[in-house]
Design a protein around this motif. Sequence first.
Motif, PDB file in Angstrom:
ATOM      1  N   UNK A 246       0.824  -1.207   0.000  1.00 30.39           N
ATOM      2  CA  UNK A 246       0.000   0.000   0.000  1.00 30.39           C
ATOM      3  C   UNK A 246       0.858   1.258   0.000  1.00 30.39           C
ATOM      4  N   UNK A 247       2.000   1.200   0.677  1.00 32.26           N
ATOM      5  CA  UNK A 247       2.898   2.358   0.782  1.00 32.26           C
ATOM      6  C   UNK A 247       3.923   2.409  -0.352  1.00 32.26           C
ATOM      7  N   UNK A 248       3.780   1.514  -1.315  1.00 31.10           N
ATOM      8  CA  UNK A 248       4.645   1.558  -2.491  1.00 31.10           C
ATOM      9  C   UNK A 248       5.999   0.897  -2.313  1.00 31.10           C
ATOM     10  N   UNK A 249       6.162   0.069  -1.266  1.00 30.60           N
ATOM     11  CA  UNK A 249       7.429  -0.642  -1.079  1.00 30.60           C
ATOM     12  C   UNK A 249       7.406  -1.931  -1.898  1.00 30.60           C
ATOM     13  N   UNK A 250       8.470  -2.177  -2.627  1.00 29.77           N
ATOM     14  CA  UNK A 250       8.551  -3.360  -3.477  1.00 29.77           C
ATOM     15  C   UNK A 250       8.894  -4.587  -2.636  1.00 29.77           C
ATOM     16  N   UNK A 251       8.172  -5.688  -2.885  1.00 33.69           N
ATOM     17  CA  UNK A 251       8.392  -6.961  -2.207  1.00 33.69           C
ATOM     18  C   UNK A 251       8.961  -7.945  -3.222  1.00 33.69           C
ATOM     19  N   UNK A 252      10.121  -8.517  -3.010  1.00 34.62           N
ATOM     20  CA  UNK A 252      10.960  -8.475  -1.812  1.00 34.62           C
ATOM     21  C   UNK A 252      12.159  -7.534  -1.926  1.00 34.62           C
ATOM     22  N   UNK A 253      12.226  -6.687  -2.981  1.00 33.53           N
ATOM     23  CA  UNK A 253      13.418  -5.865  -3.187  1.00 33.53           C
ATOM     24  C   UNK A 253      13.617  -4.860  -2.054  1.00 33.53           C
ATOM     25  N   UNK A 254      12.544  -4.141  -1.704  1.00 31.70           N
ATOM     26  CA  UNK A 254      12.644  -3.157  -0.622  1.00 31.70           C
ATOM     27  C   UNK A 254      12.411  -3.788   0.752  1.00 31.70           C
ATOM     28  N   UNK A 255      11.434  -4.660   0.813  1.00 37.47           N
ATOM     29  CA  UNK A 255      11.057  -5.283   2.088  1.00 37.47           C
ATOM     30  C   UNK A 255      10.892  -6.780   1.874  1.00 37.47           C
ATOM     31  N   UNK A 256      11.624  -7.564   2.659  1.00 37.17           N
ATOM     32  CA  UNK A 256      11.455  -9.014   2.679  1.00 37.17           C
ATOM     33  C   UNK A 256      10.729  -9.411   3.952  1.00 37.17           C
ATOM     34  N   UNK A 257       9.850 -10.399   3.859  1.00 42.70           N
ATOM     35  CA  UNK A 257       9.008 -10.762   4.998  1.00 42.70           C
ATOM     36  C   UNK A 257       9.015 -12.272   5.184  1.00 42.70           C
ATOM     37  N   UNK A 258       9.194 -12.701   6.439  1.00 41.17           N
ATOM     38  CA  UNK A 258       9.076 -14.115   6.791  1.00 41.17           C
ATOM     39  C   UNK A 258       8.148 -14.232   7.999  1.00 41.17           C
ATOM     40  N   UNK A 259       7.194 -15.154   7.925  1.00 36.88           N
ATOM     41  CA  UNK A 259       6.252 -15.378   9.020  1.00 36.88           C
ATOM     42  C   UNK A 259       6.552 -16.668   9.762  1.00 36.88           C
ATOM     43  N   UNK A 260       5.562 -17.153  10.472  1.00 32.94           N
ATOM     44  CA  UNK A 260       5.661 -18.409  11.221  1.00 32.94           C
ATOM     45  C   UNK A 260       4.319 -19.126  11.122  1.00 32.94           C
ATOM     46  N   UNK A 261       4.342 -20.403  10.847  1.00 34.50           N
ATOM     47  CA  UNK A 261       3.199 -21.337  10.846  1.00 34.50           C
ATOM     48  C   UNK A 261       3.034 -22.061   9.525  1.00 34.50           C
ATOM     49  N   UNK A 262       3.523 -21.474   8.403  1.00 33.94           N
ATOM     50  CA  UNK A 262       3.284 -22.058   7.082  1.00 33.94           C
ATOM     51  C   UNK A 262       1.800 -22.357   6.901  1.00 33.94           C
ATOM     52  N   UNK A 263       0.981 -21.355   7.155  1.00 36.54           N
ATOM     53  CA  UNK A 263      -0.470 -21.505   7.096  1.00 36.54           C
ATOM     54  C   UNK A 263      -0.969 -21.370   5.659  1.00 36.54           C
ATOM     55  N   UNK A 264      -2.182 -21.834   5.369  1.00 36.39           N
ATOM     56  CA  UNK A 264      -2.776 -21.587   4.047  1.00 36.39           C
ATOM     57  C   UNK A 264      -2.807 -20.102   3.712  1.00 36.39           C
ATOM     58  N   UNK A 265      -2.974 -19.263   4.727  1.00 31.63           N
ATOM     59  CA  UNK A 265      -2.974 -17.814   4.543  1.00 31.63           C
ATOM     60  C   UNK A 265      -1.681 -17.355   3.882  1.00 31.63           C
ATOM     61  N   UNK A 266      -0.550 -17.896   4.340  1.00 32.18           N
ATOM     62  CA  UNK A 266       0.749 -17.518   3.781  1.00 32.18           C
ATOM     63  C   UNK A 266       0.904 -18.008   2.351  1.00 32.18           C
TER      64      UNK A 266
END
Length: 324
Positions: A246-266
């Motif tokens: 929403x704020x115009x940050x490129x994924x994953x070049x500008x921001x990389x994200x890792x979660x926890x659970x390996x859920x269907x949501x992810x």
Amino acid sequence: MTTSSKDVAARAGVSRSTVSQVLNGHEDRFSPETVARVKEAADGLGYRPSTAARTLARGTSDIVITLVPNITFGPRLRDFLDVLSSGLEREGYVNLLRLATATDPIEDAVLGLRPYAVVSLAPLEESDRRRLQRHGALVVEHSRAAQEHLDTAIGQRQAEHLAACGYRTIAAAVAVDAREHRFASPRAGGVHEWSLRNGLHVLPTLYVDLTHEGPAGAVAQLPEVPLGIAAYNDEVALAVLGAAQQLGRSIPDDVGIIGVDNSPLARIATPAITSIDFDIEFSARSMLRAILDHDSRFQDADAAEVERRLRVVSGRSTPPPAQV
């Protein structure tokens, strides 16, 4: 017509006392042949021991109570409970779920059920543990130290993966909701500890309010440099992902994200979110084995194996480490 233990005894050629003892868990007192005859006769006649009589005889019921922490009830937790509950059902136990609150997780109503065992998915207070044991219940849980060690290891794995993807600036992201902090704080601590030890720049922990405007407000605080975000769980990861886009940050070049659970949501997010996966079936079967073996020593050895089985499931919210 109701089948009685007398009918089973007559078909198996044993006494009613033998039938009662075999079907109430005292098989070790008899030969394998006798046990097999009694069980075959009971199955053939459709006989089931009286729950009330069994409770009276041994002081506990066939009920197992699983205390579920008052946190996000995601699909992986549901998967865990499905494996545990179905395993208990096959062995003749009933698994009842109770939401554990901070005020009184062990109320008199719980003790009144005379549970055979209590499975706690968050460490109990020592006073609650002793209270359950005084009432004859087996307590199965990770110790507080083991749970914190596991959560710290999760944060460390997240930071290690982000570093392998080339990010030199790292931040942990947790939900504002205080109910999550028992697990979130050591995970964030693991992110910070590993990052500092390996020469990364660590930003202050990002507190994400999971409301309409909350995630964007949190992500807007981040510096305009490439950075990796280690999210407490996939729900927080998805909130950060949407806000960053929403704020115009490129994924994953500008921001990389890792979660926890390996859920269907992810897995269905765009892009799919990299996540830390648990071996849910192993965890559930370890607790099931502890219950059936009446083994309170479950606590820490199995927690170490759960940690060993943690793995990173790569999505497109981080670049592939091999290509960095």
